[in-house]
Scaffold this active site. Structure first.
Site, PDB file in Angstrom:
ATOM      1  N   ARG A  21       0.824  -1.214   0.000  1.00  0.00           N
ATOM      2  CA  ARG A  21       0.000   0.000   0.000  1.00  0.00           C
ATOM      3  C   ARG A  21       0.854   1.259   0.000  1.00  0.00           C
ATOM      4  O   ARG A  21       0.533   2.233  -0.686  1.00  0.00           O
ATOM      5  CB  ARG A  21      -0.944   0.010   1.201  1.00  0.00           C
ATOM      6  CG  ARG A  21      -2.022  -1.048   1.126  1.00  0.00           C
ATOM      7  CD  ARG A  21      -2.844  -1.091   2.397  1.00  0.00           C
ATOM      8  NE  ARG A  21      -1.974  -1.395   3.532  1.00  0.00           N
ATOM      9  CZ  ARG A  21      -2.137  -0.919   4.766  1.00  0.00           C
ATOM     10  NH1 ARG A  21      -3.150  -0.132   5.051  1.00  0.00           N
ATOM     11  NH2 ARG A  21      -1.299  -1.247   5.725  1.00  0.00           N
ATOM     12  N   ASN A  39      -6.274  -2.517   2.732  1.00  0.00           N
ATOM     13  CA  ASN A  39      -6.341  -3.974   2.790  1.00  0.00           C
ATOM     14  C   ASN A  39      -7.791  -4.436   2.860  1.00  0.00           C
ATOM     15  O   ASN A  39      -8.607  -3.824   3.550  1.00  0.00           O
ATOM     16  CB  ASN A  39      -5.606  -4.508   4.025  1.00  0.00           C
ATOM     17  CG  ASN A  39      -4.111  -4.386   3.915  1.00  0.00           C
ATOM     18  OD1 ASN A  39      -3.554  -4.353   2.840  1.00  0.00           O
ATOM     19  ND2 ASN A  39      -3.455  -4.326   5.059  1.00  0.00           N
TER      20      ASN A  39
END
Length: 92
Positions: A21, A39
């Site tokens: 990320r 997520n």
């Protein structure tokens, strides 16, 4: 003036717990995109980004490349009109 678009991408594979990320955040900011990466409970990562179509396509190609951390199995991307809801790019 180029119209802004949105891409919603789901990335599967070994993509959680490897800095995926945050690497996506840096790449999206480099491309001048807004949005977020977070997520999912199933182990995938969701990326929602807005900007010009060319930059969004570059982000999707980057997501599919070997330059990402972890091990990407698949990237499913869908393009839709932008909503303008993101002031910048963040990680959730």
């Amino acid at each position: 003036m180029t119209s802004r678009m949105r891409v919603t991408a789901t990335i599967t594979g070994q993509v959680q717990g490897v800095g995926f990320r945050y690497s996506t955040l840096h790449e999206a900011r480099r491309l001048g995109l807004t949005g977020e990466a977070y997520n999912n409970l199933d182990g995938s990562v969701q990326v929602v980004a807005e900007g010009d179509r060319e930059s969004l396509e570059s982000l999707v190609e980057w997501l599919k490349s070997r330059h990402t951390p972890g091990r990407v199995r698949d990237v499913e991307a869908m393009f839709t009109p932008a909503t303008g809801e993101f002031p910048g790019f963040g990680v959730g």
